[in-house]
Scaffold this motif. Sequence first.
Motif, mmCIF file in Angstrom:
data_model
loop_
_atom_site.group_PDB
_atom_site.id
_atom_site.type_symbol
_atom_site.label_atom_id
_atom_site.label_comp_id
_atom_site.label_asym_id
_atom_site.label_seq_id
_atom_site.Cartn_x
_atom_site.Cartn_y
_atom_site.Cartn_z
ATOM 1 N N ILE A 22 0.848 -1.203 0.000
ATOM 2 C CA ILE A 22 0.000 0.000 0.000
ATOM 3 C C ILE A 22 0.880 1.248 0.000
ATOM 4 O O ILE A 22 0.604 2.225 -0.710
ATOM 5 N N ALA A 25 2.072 1.809 -3.444
ATOM 6 C CA ALA A 25 0.987 2.333 -4.295
ATOM 7 C C ALA A 25 0.786 3.828 -4.025
ATOM 8 O O ALA A 25 0.610 4.631 -4.950
ATOM 9 N N LEU A 26 0.843 4.207 -2.745
ATOM 10 C CA LEU A 26 0.680 5.628 -2.405
ATOM 11 C C LEU A 26 1.827 6.460 -2.987
ATOM 12 O O LEU A 26 1.618 7.560 -3.518
ATOM 13 N N LEU A 29 1.213 7.060 -6.494
ATOM 14 C CA LEU A 29 0.148 8.054 -6.700
ATOM 15 C C LEU A 29 0.642 9.467 -6.367
ATOM 16 O O LEU A 29 -0.109 10.433 -6.469
ATOM 17 N N TYR A 31 2.194 10.443 -3.328
ATOM 18 C CA TYR A 31 2.224 10.805 -1.904
ATOM 19 C C TYR A 31 3.594 10.438 -1.313
ATOM 20 O O TYR A 31 3.746 9.492 -0.557
ATOM 21 N N VAL A 34 4.624 9.968 2.605
ATOM 22 C CA VAL A 34 4.251 8.803 3.414
ATOM 23 C C VAL A 34 5.511 8.017 3.754
ATOM 24 O O VAL A 34 6.256 7.618 2.851
ATOM 25 N N GLN A 35 5.736 7.814 5.027
ATOM 26 C CA GLN A 35 6.973 7.137 5.470
ATOM 27 C C GLN A 35 6.703 5.642 5.704
ATOM 28 O O GLN A 35 7.532 4.782 5.427
ATOM 29 N N SER A 36 5.532 5.331 6.230
ATOM 30 C CA SER A 36 5.228 3.909 6.465
ATOM 31 C C SER A 36 3.716 3.716 6.532
ATOM 32 O O SER A 36 2.970 4.658 6.840
ATOM 33 N N VAL A 37 3.290 2.490 6.223
ATOM 34 C CA VAL A 37 1.873 2.135 6.284
ATOM 35 C C VAL A 37 1.746 0.781 6.977
ATOM 36 O O VAL A 37 2.461 -0.160 6.637
ATOM 37 N N GLU A 38 0.864 0.717 7.972
ATOM 38 C CA GLU A 38 0.531 -0.569 8.593
ATOM 39 C C GLU A 38 -0.927 -0.861 8.286
ATOM 40 O O GLU A 38 -1.773 0.016 8.404
ATOM 41 N N LEU A 39 -1.193 -2.093 7.910
ATOM 42 C CA LEU A 39 -2.578 -2.498 7.643
ATOM 43 C C LEU A 39 -3.006 -3.443 8.742
ATOM 44 O O LEU A 39 -2.280 -4.404 9.065
#
Lengths: 85, 85
Positions: A22, A25-26, A29, A31, A34-39
């Motif tokens: 994710i 993907a960001l 797009l 962005y 954004v440094q990190s994403v947790e789902l």
Amino acid sequence: MYLVKVTVTYKESILDPKGEAINDALQRLGYRDVQSVELGKYFELRIAKSDRPIAEQVAEMCDRLLANVNMETYDYEITEMEAQS
Amino acid sequence: MYLVKVTVTYKESILDPKGEAINDALQRLGYRDVQSVELGKYFELRIAKSDRPIAEQVAEMCDRLLANVNMETYDYEITEMEAQS
């Protein structure tokens, strides 16, 4: 009646390929900040009042079903809902 | 740096069979006071500060990627993280 919001995420030591995908993907797009994403998983439960302490019940539900405590950690927020007239 | 917590759940009109299955499982485990369960997605993002308003960026990310706005609604909470020394 209680409204209980539970969030379940992976423990720090566990890889999160979906979160990384994710994030990629960001970035694509645009962005870039954004440094990190947790789902993780999100549960919203409505629980009727009873004589059993609500926090105790919620922690038990998380330990027994909503989270895999070997790999995941959970957090919850309990709010009392106004009685429907 | 911002810590952004996003929760994504189904719109009211959309059936949530997974939520119902979890409710059934909780009932079988003896948690009879549970009235309803909704299952959704939870994202934790860390986003560096920039000149673009953070809320605007987050709403855009939700609309474009994190949520399927035809079937889902989203909510988010933005907190500023202390600068790491």
